[in-house]
Design an enzyme around this catalytic site. Sequence first.
Site, PDB file in Angstrom:
ATOM      1  N   HIS A 143       6.020  -0.387  -2.728  1.00  0.00           N
ATOM      2  CA  HIS A 143       5.540   0.473  -3.883  1.00  0.00           C
ATOM      3  C   HIS A 143       5.454   2.027  -3.810  1.00  0.00           C
ATOM      4  CE1 HIS A 143       3.516  -3.431  -5.351  1.00  0.00           C
ATOM      5  NE2 HIS A 143       4.681  -3.576  -5.547  1.00  0.00           N
ATOM      6  N   ASN A 165       0.876  -1.242   0.065  1.00  0.00           N
ATOM      7  CA  ASN A 165      -0.025   0.106   0.158  1.00  0.00           C
ATOM      8  C   ASN A 165       0.786   1.242   0.050  1.00  0.00           C
ATOM      9  OD1 ASN A 165      -2.169  -1.751  -0.050  1.00  0.00           O
ATOM     10  ND2 ASN A 165      -2.548  -1.349   2.154  1.00  0.00           N
TER      11      ASN A 165
HETATM   12  P1  NAD Z   1      -5.705  -5.817  -5.030  1.00  0.00           P
HETATM   13  O1  NAD Z   1      -6.531  -4.973  -5.424  1.00  0.00           O
HETATM   14  O2  NAD Z   1      -5.175  -6.830  -6.408  1.00  0.00           O
HETATM   15  O3  NAD Z   1      -6.229  -6.877  -4.248  1.00  0.00           O
HETATM   16  C1  NAD Z   1      -7.136  -6.683  -3.036  1.00  0.00           C
HETATM   17  C2  NAD Z   1      -7.268  -7.883  -2.416  1.00  0.00           C
HETATM   18  O4  NAD Z   1      -8.073  -7.386  -0.993  1.00  0.00           O
HETATM   19  C3  NAD Z   1      -8.427  -8.781  -2.872  1.00  0.00           C
HETATM   20  O5  NAD Z   1      -7.989 -10.071  -2.776  1.00  0.00           O
HETATM   21  C4  NAD Z   1      -9.799  -8.573  -2.196  1.00  0.00           C
HETATM   22  O6  NAD Z   1     -10.373  -9.789  -2.080  1.00  0.00           O
HETATM   23  C5  NAD Z   1      -9.293  -8.097  -1.073  1.00  0.00           C
HETATM   24  N1  NAD Z   1     -10.235  -7.355  -0.130  1.00  0.00           N
HETATM   25  C6  NAD Z   1     -11.163  -6.600  -0.491  1.00  0.00           C
HETATM   26  N2  NAD Z   1     -11.760  -6.011   0.404  1.00  0.00           N
HETATM   27  C7  NAD Z   1     -11.211  -6.443   1.631  1.00  0.00           C
HETATM   28  C8  NAD Z   1     -11.267  -6.377   2.932  1.00  0.00           C
HETATM   29  N3  NAD Z   1     -12.259  -5.498   3.267  1.00  0.00           N
HETATM   30  N4  NAD Z   1     -10.642  -6.977   3.810  1.00  0.00           N
HETATM   31  C9  NAD Z   1      -9.665  -7.647   3.595  1.00  0.00           C
HETATM   32  N5  NAD Z   1      -9.333  -7.959   2.212  1.00  0.00           N
HETATM   33  C10 NAD Z   1     -10.205  -7.452   1.173  1.00  0.00           C
HETATM   34  O7  NAD Z   1      -4.685  -5.163  -4.335  1.00  0.00           O
HETATM   35  P2  NAD Z   1      -3.102  -5.746  -3.984  1.00  0.00           P
HETATM   36  O8  NAD Z   1      -2.941  -7.158  -4.194  1.00  0.00           O
HETATM   37  O9  NAD Z   1      -2.635  -4.818  -3.055  1.00  0.00           O
HETATM   38  O10 NAD Z   1      -2.298  -5.187  -5.311  1.00  0.00           O
HETATM   39  C11 NAD Z   1      -2.641  -4.076  -5.643  1.00  0.00           C
HETATM   40  C12 NAD Z   1      -1.533  -3.011  -6.108  1.00  0.00           C
HETATM   41  O11 NAD Z   1      -2.159  -1.613  -6.025  1.00  0.00           O
HETATM   42  C13 NAD Z   1      -0.542  -2.871  -4.882  1.00  0.00           C
HETATM   43  O12 NAD Z   1       0.724  -2.894  -5.595  1.00  0.00           O
HETATM   44  C14 NAD Z   1      -0.680  -1.474  -4.379  1.00  0.00           C
HETATM   45  O13 NAD Z   1       0.510  -0.552  -4.353  1.00  0.00           O
HETATM   46  C15 NAD Z   1      -1.635  -0.855  -5.074  1.00  0.00           C
HETATM   47  N6  NAD Z   1      -2.887  -0.010  -4.317  1.00  0.00           N
HETATM   48  C16 NAD Z   1      -2.643   0.447  -2.980  1.00  0.00           C
HETATM   49  C17 NAD Z   1      -3.871   1.142  -2.485  1.00  0.00           C
HETATM   50  C18 NAD Z   1      -3.472   1.585  -0.894  1.00  0.00           C
HETATM   51  O14 NAD Z   1      -2.453   2.199  -0.605  1.00  0.00           O
HETATM   52  N7  NAD Z   1      -4.256   1.411   0.126  1.00  0.00           N
HETATM   53  C19 NAD Z   1      -4.969   1.002  -2.763  1.00  0.00           C
HETATM   54  C20 NAD Z   1      -5.304   0.405  -4.096  1.00  0.00           C
HETATM   55  C21 NAD Z   1      -4.103  -0.181  -4.741  1.00  0.00           C
END
Ligand code: NAD
Length: 225
Positions: free
Chosen positions: A100, A83
Amino acid sequence: MILSGAGISAESGINTFRDSGGLWEKYDINEVATIDAWHKNPSLVLEFYNSRRKQVLNAQPNLAHFKLVELEAYFDVQIITQNIDDLHERAGSTNVLHLHGEILKSRSVSSDKELFAIEQDLKLGDKTEKGEQLRPHIVWFGEEVPAMTQAELMVRSCDILVVIGTSLNVYPAAGLAYICSNHAKKYIIDPQKITTQSDDFIAIQGTAVDSVPSFIEELITNHSK
Ligand code: NAD
């Protein structure tokens, strides 16, 4: 060892990338989150990340972030997060490695060695003292992940790995889930059934806020030193 992804921040109101309603549905990844996008249309990339930054500043850590902090009284805890938000830190976790990058920091286009805290929008023309354009401190698709070597070392030596809220789709980060030693216990917490490359994960199906607190309580009772 905690390996966290976008899912842990979902209940804080920060969109994940791949779920329905996630960011990918509103933006084309190739247009906003790649190094080529930055070269092609930096204004659009800045606009996308300015909006991500506002969302993070308006969000608060949730119970899952806070509960992980409690572990530090019983275990040597290292969080590796994909994140770009700062919710682990705001909850109080002390050892957080961002694979990241971090949305509340910027850097010059030519180097990630010096980082600058930012809360305001970043615009074309915002420059370092040396006159170089600033960009968000984000590792884009198509770029090396500088913290990967450090992260691999940490994961290899862990005794317990807890994967929370990541689809394990984004490499090389996802590969970290598979390199800990044979003796390590491995858990994966996610509302969806995540397909892993190895079958030695104990899956806990549920959201972070629903599942992490009771899981942590159990971990403390069963494994603490
Ligand atoms: P992803 O979007 O690929 O997967 C998200 C996962 O979270 C899914 O498996 C989903 O089922 C699960 N999920 C959804 N709601 C949930 C909840 N309430 N509790 C627990 N799990 C839940 O995300 P990823 O695998 O982290 O990869 C995506 C990329 O996107 C990363 O490289 C990251 O840098 C970036 N990203 C970061 C943020 C952030 O900083 N908050 C947000 C979006 C994307």
